[in-house]
Design a protein around this motif. Structure first.
Motif, PDB file in Angstrom:
ATOM      1  N   MET A 185       0.831  -1.208   0.000  1.00  0.00           N
ATOM      2  CA  MET A 185       0.000   0.000   0.000  1.00  0.00           C
ATOM      3  C   MET A 185       0.865   1.256   0.000  1.00  0.00           C
ATOM      4  O   MET A 185       0.582   2.221  -0.722  1.00  0.00           O
ATOM      5  CB  MET A 185      -0.932  -0.005   1.203  1.00  0.00           C
ATOM      6  CG  MET A 185      -2.005  -1.085   1.189  1.00  0.00           C
ATOM      7  SD  MET A 185      -3.276  -0.868  -0.087  1.00  0.00           S
ATOM      8  CE  MET A 185      -4.276   0.427   0.682  1.00  0.00           C
ATOM      9  N   ARG A 186       1.911   1.269   0.771  1.00  0.00           N
ATOM     10  CA  ARG A 186       2.771   2.448   0.828  1.00  0.00           C
ATOM     11  C   ARG A 186       3.564   2.633  -0.463  1.00  0.00           C
ATOM     12  O   ARG A 186       3.698   3.742  -0.974  1.00  0.00           O
ATOM     13  CB  ARG A 186       3.699   2.364   2.032  1.00  0.00           C
ATOM     14  CG  ARG A 186       2.974   2.578   3.354  1.00  0.00           C
ATOM     15  CD  ARG A 186       3.916   2.449   4.529  1.00  0.00           C
ATOM     16  NE  ARG A 186       4.976   3.450   4.494  1.00  0.00           N
ATOM     17  CZ  ARG A 186       4.856   4.702   4.941  1.00  0.00           C
ATOM     18  NH1 ARG A 186       3.707   5.119   5.436  1.00  0.00           N
ATOM     19  NH2 ARG A 186       5.885   5.540   4.903  1.00  0.00           N
ATOM     20  N   VAL A 187       4.100   1.545  -1.009  1.00  0.00           N
ATOM     21  CA  VAL A 187       4.898   1.643  -2.229  1.00  0.00           C
ATOM     22  C   VAL A 187       4.032   2.071  -3.413  1.00  0.00           C
ATOM     23  O   VAL A 187       4.413   2.952  -4.204  1.00  0.00           O
ATOM     24  CB  VAL A 187       5.598   0.294  -2.509  1.00  0.00           C
ATOM     25  CG1 VAL A 187       6.168   0.259  -3.928  1.00  0.00           C
ATOM     26  CG2 VAL A 187       6.708   0.048  -1.488  1.00  0.00           C
ATOM     27  N   LEU A 188       2.850   1.485  -3.541  1.00  0.00           N
ATOM     28  CA  LEU A 188       2.022   1.747  -4.712  1.00  0.00           C
ATOM     29  C   LEU A 188       1.241   3.055  -4.622  1.00  0.00           C
ATOM     30  O   LEU A 188       0.696   3.522  -5.621  1.00  0.00           O
ATOM     31  CB  LEU A 188       1.052   0.584  -4.930  1.00  0.00           C
ATOM     32  CG  LEU A 188       1.696  -0.770  -5.246  1.00  0.00           C
ATOM     33  CD1 LEU A 188       0.642  -1.860  -5.355  1.00  0.00           C
ATOM     34  CD2 LEU A 188       2.513  -0.702  -6.535  1.00  0.00           C
ATOM     35  N   SER A 189       1.195   3.649  -3.433  1.00  0.00           N
ATOM     36  CA  SER A 189       0.467   4.910  -3.277  1.00  0.00           C
ATOM     37  C   SER A 189       1.331   6.135  -3.512  1.00  0.00           C
ATOM     38  O   SER A 189       0.824   7.264  -3.528  1.00  0.00           O
ATOM     39  CB  SER A 189      -0.133   4.998  -1.869  1.00  0.00           C
ATOM     40  OG  SER A 189       0.888   5.082  -0.883  1.00  0.00           O
ATOM     41  N   ALA A 190       2.636   5.958  -3.708  1.00  0.00           N
ATOM     42  CA  ALA A 190       3.537   7.094  -3.877  1.00  0.00           C
ATOM     43  C   ALA A 190       3.088   7.967  -5.050  1.00  0.00           C
ATOM     44  O   ALA A 190       2.810   7.465  -6.150  1.00  0.00           O
ATOM     45  CB  ALA A 190       4.968   6.606  -4.100  1.00  0.00           C
ATOM     46  N   SER A 191       3.016   9.262  -4.835  1.00  0.00           N
ATOM     47  CA  SER A 191       2.507  10.167  -5.870  1.00  0.00           C
ATOM     48  C   SER A 191       3.352  10.131  -7.130  1.00  0.00           C
ATOM     49  O   SER A 191       2.848  10.358  -8.229  1.00  0.00           O
ATOM     50  CB  SER A 191       2.435  11.594  -5.318  1.00  0.00           C
ATOM     51  OG  SER A 191       3.721  12.036  -4.893  1.00  0.00           O
ATOM     52  N   ALA A 192       4.642   9.844  -6.999  1.00  0.00           N
ATOM     53  CA  ALA A 192       5.532   9.840  -8.161  1.00  0.00           C
ATOM     54  C   ALA A 192       5.167   8.762  -9.170  1.00  0.00           C
ATOM     55  O   ALA A 192       5.426   8.919 -10.367  1.00  0.00           O
ATOM     56  CB  ALA A 192       6.981   9.669  -7.707  1.00  0.00           C
ATOM     57  N   CYS A 193       4.600   7.654  -8.686  1.00  0.00           N
ATOM     58  CA  CYS A 193       4.316   6.543  -9.605  1.00  0.00           C
ATOM     59  C   CYS A 193       2.826   6.253  -9.763  1.00  0.00           C
ATOM     60  O   CYS A 193       2.452   5.458 -10.627  1.00  0.00           O
ATOM     61  CB  CYS A 193       5.044   5.281  -9.169  1.00  0.00           C
ATOM     62  SG  CYS A 193       4.810   4.803  -7.457  1.00  0.00           S
ATOM     63  N   ALA A 194       1.961   6.883  -8.972  1.00  0.00           N
ATOM     64  CA  ALA A 194       0.527   6.585  -9.036  1.00  0.00           C
ATOM     65  C   ALA A 194      -0.046   6.848 -10.420  1.00  0.00           C
ATOM     66  O   ALA A 194      -0.891   6.088 -10.915  1.00  0.00           O
ATOM     67  CB  ALA A 194      -0.223   7.387  -7.978  1.00  0.00           C
ATOM     68  N   GLY A 195       0.387   7.928 -11.067  1.00  0.00           N
ATOM     69  CA  GLY A 195      -0.110   8.233 -12.406  1.00  0.00           C
ATOM     70  C   GLY A 195       0.310   7.201 -13.432  1.00  0.00           C
ATOM     71  O   GLY A 195      -0.455   6.871 -14.354  1.00  0.00           O
TER      72      GLY A 195
END
Length: 474
Positions: A185-195
């Motif tokens: 959840m923390r890794v995939l929620s990072a704003s840098a990669c969410a888009g």
């Protein structure tokens, strides 16, 4: 208990399911607290798609949408947000490749801007020239610390109790589910990669840190213990959910072995075959794959064009068996044995390595073959000759894992100068990246593969040195 802020929702995350005359088959996942209401429907030009909850675990509902985008549709709408997707895969094409998205210790405590700087660059590249697919080559999370703070697994993998209490073992599974879910959840929620995750369909294969450091190369009495099997089963559950948007019931549709013994996969696109053998599920100290994996590899028949193999561990490498012999003769270096056993080039796997190289050469008869790999936290490339059967390998390792010292990269480069030829007449050579002097580059990096006017090339994006010149691949 973790002191980190709880992430109660991630997504949308886009998964590639195939490409045919109807268009691009996709799945979208939203993961959110089970206390939250069901997410909105997805709208495309031709359909309204409602989510189905495929599983609830660790207080989270996993909501999935399954749909097809025709070439002319170009994206999907979720609520008020439009997400553009490259839907025409028949002509010019850009693919991204990343690996090693984390670190063994303290990864969740890192400052996000520093940790995800290369994800931010990948997102900028995507905004300028969209990627059609994102290939993720292993270690998408580093779960090594998930076993901490539980009495059954606190000393894992150095020790596992012989006969744990069933209640304590069930509690360990819940503990591991919570810890794995927190990391994803923390890794995939990072704003840098969410888009990126919302707009670029992804295809993943796992490596050891998605389970635990050295899984499969550890002593059998550890991996086959009840604690070891608990670690593996929870890691597999979370790998399926977060990295494939699926459950055990989806295995026959997502992977090449319907029994799920090997979670390798293959996809056919116009002029391109992509496949990824699973080098972890069947791995043991004396084998990289088992019968299910080998049966699938030997049945591969590319239709036309280029073939890309995703190998979580580099297939073309230096004479690590020599280094292994030297290190095993030095008592204080023997704790590196598991790391060396992880490699195709280990003494323990040499016959199997030749077998895989022979299969790659068989595929090469149908057209150019490029191997992409991660795992070593360095950028490099290799070639297996002769020129009329040339196989390229591109290693991009460390989208967020910080690079080792440059002295290590230089020393490994000198060692690689010895060369290797496991198959007679097919020498392997480790070569510098375009524009670089040294064989290994100690910088965080990712890889772009591009087809333009039918010809493939590759470029590395390096944290300090920038983007390399293009390397022709066919």
């Amino acid at each position: 208990m973790s002191s980190h802020q709880t992430i109660d929702r991630i997504g949308p995350i886009l998964y590639f399911r195939g490409y045919d005359d109807d268009g691009m088959r996709l799945a979208v996942m939203i993961v959110q607290s089970q206390d939250l209401p069901a997410p909105a429907q997805i709208s495309t030009a031709s359909a309204q798609v409602f989510p189905a909850c495929i599983q609830t675990v660790s207080g989270l509902n996993f909501w999935r949408y399954d749909f097809v985008l025709a070439v002319e549709e170009g994206g999907y709408r979720l609520g008020d947000d439009w997400h553009a997707v490259v839907t025409d895969l028949s002509g010019d094409l850009r693919l991204g490749f990343v690996s090693c998205n984390g670190e063994e210790n303290g990864d969740l405590d890192r400052e996000s801007d520093e940790r995800n700087v290369m994800w931010s660059r990948l997102a900028r590249d995507h905004a300028e020239a969209p990627f059609a697919l994102l290939l993720q080559g292993g270690d998408q999370v580093y779960a090594d610390e998930a076993t901490k703070d539980h009495p059954l697994s606190e000393d894992w993998p150095e020790h596992a109790p012989d006969d744990p209490d069933p209640g304590a073992l069930a509690d360990l599974r819940r503990h591991l589910q919570d810890r794995f879910a927190e990391r994803y959840m923390r890794v995939l929620s990072a704003s840098a990669c969410a888009g990126i995750f919302a707009t670029v369909p992804t295809l993943c294969i796992w490596d050891d840190h998605d389970i635990c450091d050295g899984w499969g190369s550890l002593p059998r009495e550890l991996t086959e213990s009840q604690v070891g099997q608990a670690v593996f089963s929870v890691a597999r559950q979370m790998y399926l959910l977060f990295q494939h948007g699926g459950t055990e019931a989806d295995i026959p549709d997502l992977f090449w072995d319907p029994t799920g013994q090997n979670l390798g996969w293959q996809y056919q696109l116009p002029g391109l075959t992509i496949f990824a053998p699973d080098l972890r599920s069947e791995r043991g100290r004396n084998n990289v794959m088992g019968p299910a994996g080998w049966k699938a590899v030997e049945a591969l028949q590319p239709k036309d064009g280029h073939t890309i193999m995703v190998s979580s561990v580099p297939l073309l490498g230096p004479r690590l068996s020599l280094l292994e012999s030297v290190m095993m003769a030095i008592p204080r270096m023997q704790h590196y044995e598991d790391d060396l056993r992880d490699q195709w080039q280990s003494h323990a796997h040499r016959a199997e390595w030749r077998r895989m190289l022979t299969e790659v050469l068989r595929l090469r008869d149908s057209g150019p073959v490029t191997v992409v790999s991660g795992e070593i936290h360095l950028a490099t490339r290799a070639e297996m000759a002769p020129s009329d059967l040339l196989v390229n390998q591109l290693v991009a390792s460390g989208i967020s894992h910080r690079a080792p010292p440059r002295a290590y990269a230089r020393a490994l480069g000198l060692f690689a100068g010895l060369g290797e030829a496991p198959l007679p007449g097919h020498p392997i050579r480790i070569k510098p990246l375009p524009g670089q002097k040294h064989r290994y580059i100690a910088e965080r990096n990712f890889l772009t593969l591009q087809r333009r006017s039918g010809r493939w090339s590759a470029q590395w994006s390096l944290e300090d040195s920038g983007v390399t010149p293009a390397l022709p691949l066919d």
